[in-house]
Design an enzyme around this catalytic site. Structure first.
Site, short mmCIF file in Angstrom:
data_model
loop_
_atom_site.label_atom_id
_atom_site.label_comp_id
_atom_site.label_asym_id
_atom_site.label_seq_id
_atom_site.Cartn_x
_atom_site.Cartn_y
_atom_site.Cartn_z
N GLY A 150 39.06 24.11 -31.47
CA GLY A 150 41.02 23.77 -31.32
C GLY A 150 41.65 23.27 -30.59
N ALA A 164 41.68 20.18 -29.32
CA ALA A 164 43.03 19.12 -29.13
C ALA A 164 44.11 19.43 -30.93
CB ALA A 164 42.28 18.54 -30.64
N ILE A 190 48.18 24.60 -28.15
CA ILE A 190 47.76 25.38 -27.02
C ILE A 190 46.14 25.33 -26.03
CG2 ILE A 190 47.59 27.83 -25.97
CD1 ILE A 190 49.05 28.36 -28.18
N THR A 241 47.95 27.33 -38.27
CA THR A 241 48.65 28.73 -37.41
C THR A 241 50.13 28.67 -38.12
OG1 THR A 241 48.80 26.90 -36.01
CG2 THR A 241 47.28 28.00 -35.48
N THR A 247 47.10 36.61 -31.72
CA THR A 247 48.34 36.98 -31.77
C THR A 247 48.99 38.07 -31.73
OG1 THR A 247 50.34 35.70 -33.34
CG2 THR A 247 47.92 36.11 -34.37
N ASP A 248 49.79 37.98 -31.41
CA ASP A 248 50.31 39.32 -30.79
C ASP A 248 50.84 39.13 -32.74
OD1 ASP A 248 52.95 37.19 -32.26
OD2 ASP A 248 54.05 38.33 -29.92
N GLU A 249 51.11 38.24 -33.24
CA GLU A 249 51.02 39.08 -35.24
C GLU A 249 50.29 39.86 -35.83
OE1 GLU A 249 53.18 35.34 -37.82
OE2 GLU A 249 53.42 34.97 -35.48
N TYR A 301 48.95 34.82 -42.21
CA TYR A 301 48.15 34.41 -41.36
C TYR A 301 47.91 35.03 -40.69
CZ TYR A 301 48.93 32.66 -36.31
OH TYR A 301 48.82 32.33 -35.58
N ALA A 306 46.58 38.16 -41.42
CA ALA A 306 45.92 39.18 -41.76
C ALA A 306 44.54 38.74 -41.41
CB ALA A 306 46.31 39.25 -43.29
N LYS A 317 43.95 36.36 -39.72
CA LYS A 317 43.60 36.31 -37.85
C LYS A 317 43.24 38.16 -37.75
CE LYS A 317 44.13 34.06 -34.96
NZ LYS A 317 43.55 32.69 -34.58
N GLY A 340 58.74 38.41 -46.40
CA GLY A 340 58.04 39.29 -45.33
C GLY A 340 58.54 38.64 -43.41
N1 NAD Z 1 51.02 28.68 -31.23
C1 NAD Z 1 51.72 30.21 -30.97
O1 NAD Z 1 53.30 30.46 -30.65
C2 NAD Z 1 50.45 31.24 -31.11
C3 NAD Z 1 50.69 32.49 -30.50
C4 NAD Z 1 49.70 33.38 -30.57
C5 NAD Z 1 48.11 32.90 -30.65
N2 NAD Z 1 48.15 31.85 -31.32
C6 NAD Z 1 46.67 31.55 -31.93
O2 NAD Z 1 46.19 30.40 -30.46
C7 NAD Z 1 45.57 29.82 -31.34
C8 NAD Z 1 46.32 28.17 -31.45
O3 NAD Z 1 47.13 27.66 -31.62
P1 NAD Z 1 48.02 26.46 -31.77
O4 NAD Z 1 49.46 26.79 -31.39
O5 NAD Z 1 48.18 25.40 -30.92
O6 NAD Z 1 47.31 25.85 -32.93
P2 NAD Z 1 47.83 24.08 -33.67
O7 NAD Z 1 47.57 24.18 -35.31
O8 NAD Z 1 48.07 23.88 -32.54
O9 NAD Z 1 45.65 23.66 -33.39
C9 NAD Z 1 44.86 24.08 -33.78
C10 NAD Z 1 44.07 23.81 -33.81
O10 NAD Z 1 42.45 24.18 -34.30
C11 NAD Z 1 42.04 23.15 -34.98
N3 NAD Z 1 41.44 23.40 -36.69
C12 NAD Z 1 41.71 23.99 -37.20
N4 NAD Z 1 41.14 24.13 -38.09
C13 NAD Z 1 39.75 23.97 -37.71
C14 NAD Z 1 38.32 23.94 -38.16
N5 NAD Z 1 38.59 25.19 -39.54
N6 NAD Z 1 37.11 23.64 -37.62
C15 NAD Z 1 37.72 23.07 -36.16
N7 NAD Z 1 38.68 22.92 -34.75
C16 NAD Z 1 39.69 23.26 -36.37
C17 NAD Z 1 42.69 22.16 -35.73
O11 NAD Z 1 42.31 20.45 -35.86
C18 NAD Z 1 44.02 21.63 -34.62
O12 NAD Z 1 43.52 20.87 -33.09
C19 NAD Z 1 44.83 30.28 -32.42
O13 NAD Z 1 44.28 30.10 -32.97
C20 NAD Z 1 46.54 30.27 -32.67
O14 NAD Z 1 46.09 31.32 -33.38
C21 NAD Z 1 48.88 30.54 -31.77
#
Ligand code: NAD
Length: 329
Positions: free
Chosen positions: A7, A9, A12, A78, A117-119, A141, A143, A145, A267
């Site tokens: 992930g 690309a 985060i 996400t 995630t904190d969620e 989402y 649940a 995670k 919710g």
């Molecule tokens: N954004 C937030 O506020 C936040 C906060 C806490 C935790 N997180 C966690 O951090 C992580 C990254 O979040 P983000 O906001 O960067 O997400 P994002 O949606 O920007 O990026 C998700 C990435 O995962 C890739 N992806 C999705 N399904 C895939 C699969 N089956 N196989 C391979 N690649 C796949 C997508 O192409 C994308 O590049 C997640 O696990 C999310 O739960 C996010």
């Protein structure tokens, strides 16, 4: 070290890949399915090897794992709103995907960090969640995670695998897909579109800059205790309506002209808050306060139309019209 970032690309994951390649000299392999949220452009300035594939595909996982010493898994669906409308992809990626990746990492005998995630703790009116707080997720989402976190922990407990879990609070910063609150409001304000605020806008979030979360995950990767969970929370809490008003001020718009209250998300959690003592004990501290980070983020979106123009003219337009019942301007 040679690292597999799944992930990478996305929002985060691309910050993490940039920091590890640039500041730590890591040799990073990115495995990404390139869903609507994953974009090669996010990594155009970062040296890395790219494998296009899904974490639920054992062959892609095996190929990507070749020679790596550790795995960090960001790959996920996400967006909470999308999980309410169409939960299927969330179950597939978080359950089947995490399982396939764990199996690959177990066969390869490498350390595994799950980004969470904190969620997963649900909503808290007062006080803060610690790593011992019970899991009480409230959306498809969160649940799914939470289910992935439990599976990751079971691989430590059952197989003695070096697994660790990092739970972050709400992230913001450059490269975030504009379905999320801050980039949505910034781009709509810059375009003079309405700013859709859910319910009364008093939902409180604990904001962390994505580079701070990425550095926290790096601390856990390098120094964390296998089997442990680490909360990584931001330095500032802020109600959503306050965030929106700050963005209006930073973009030079008029408050009454743009805000539009819309029906609340089903919710919708009222408040998230994390205690991060455990990761602070590893030597991590957040470096970016919300006021300064938000101003820099607004400036980044203003100055980087090349990044968001293709999004605002593509699939996102249809999603927006379906979800908010009106077209973008
Ligand atoms: N954004 C937030 O506020 C936040 C906060 C806490 C935790 N997180 C966690 O951090 C992580 C990254 O979040 P983000 O906001 O960067 O997400 P994002 O949606 O920007 O990026 C998700 C990435 O995962 C890739 N992806 C999705 N399904 C895939 C699969 N089956 N196989 C391979 N690649 C796949 C997508 O192409 C994308 O590049 C997640 O696990 C999310 O739960 C996010």
């Amino acid at each position: 070290m040679k690292l597999l970032v799944c992930g990478g690309a996305g929002f985060i994951g691309s910050h993490f890949t940039r920091i590890r390649a640039r500041d730590f000299g890591d040799d990073v392999v990115v495995l990404d399915k390139l869903t609507y949220a994953g974009r090669r452009e996010n990594l155009q300035d970062v040296p890395h090897t790219f494998v296009h594939g899904a974490i639920e595909d054992p062959e892609a996982v095996e190929q990507a794992l070749d020679g790596v010493q550790a795995v960090v898994n960001f790959a996920a669906e996400t967006h909470v709103d999308r999980s309410i409308a169409e939960p299927d992809a969330f179950v597939k990626t978080h359950s089947l995907g995490t399982h396939t990746l764990l199996e690959g990492a177990r066969a390869a005998g490498v350390r595994y960090v799950q980004v969470s995630t904190d969620e997963v703790y649900g909503s808290i009116e007062q006080g803060t969640f610690t790593e011992e707080s019970p899991l009480a997720p409230s959306s498809p989402y969160s649940a799914t995670k939470a289910g992935a976190d439990l599976l990751v922990w079971s691989y430590f407990h059952t197989y003695g695998m070096e697994t660790l879990i990092c739970r972050g609070s709400n992230n913001y910063g450059p490269y975030q897909y504009p379905e999320k609150l801050i980039p949505l409001m910034v781009l709509n304000a810059l375009h003079g579109d309405k700013l859709p605020v859910y319910g009364d806008g008093q939902q409180v979030r604990n904001w962390i800059h994505a580079t701070d979360f990425a550095r926290g995950i790096g601390h856990v990767l390098d120094h964390g205790e296998p089997g442990a969970v680490y909360n990584v929370g931001g330095p500032d809490e802020c109600p959503n309506l306050d965030v929106v008003n700050r963005i209006i001020a930073l973009t030079g718009r008029e408050r009454d002209e743009l805000i539009e209250y819309v029906a609340d998300r089903p919710g919708h959690d009222r408040r998230y808050s994390l205690s991060s003592e455990r990761v602070r004990a590893l030597g991590w501290e957040p470096q970016v306060r919300f006021e300064e980070g938000l101003a820099e983020t607004v400036a980044w979106y203003r100055d980087n139309a090349w990044w968001w123009e293709p999004i605002r003219s593509g699939e996102y337009r249809d999603y927006y019209a379906r979800h908010y019942g009106k077209a973008l301007g």
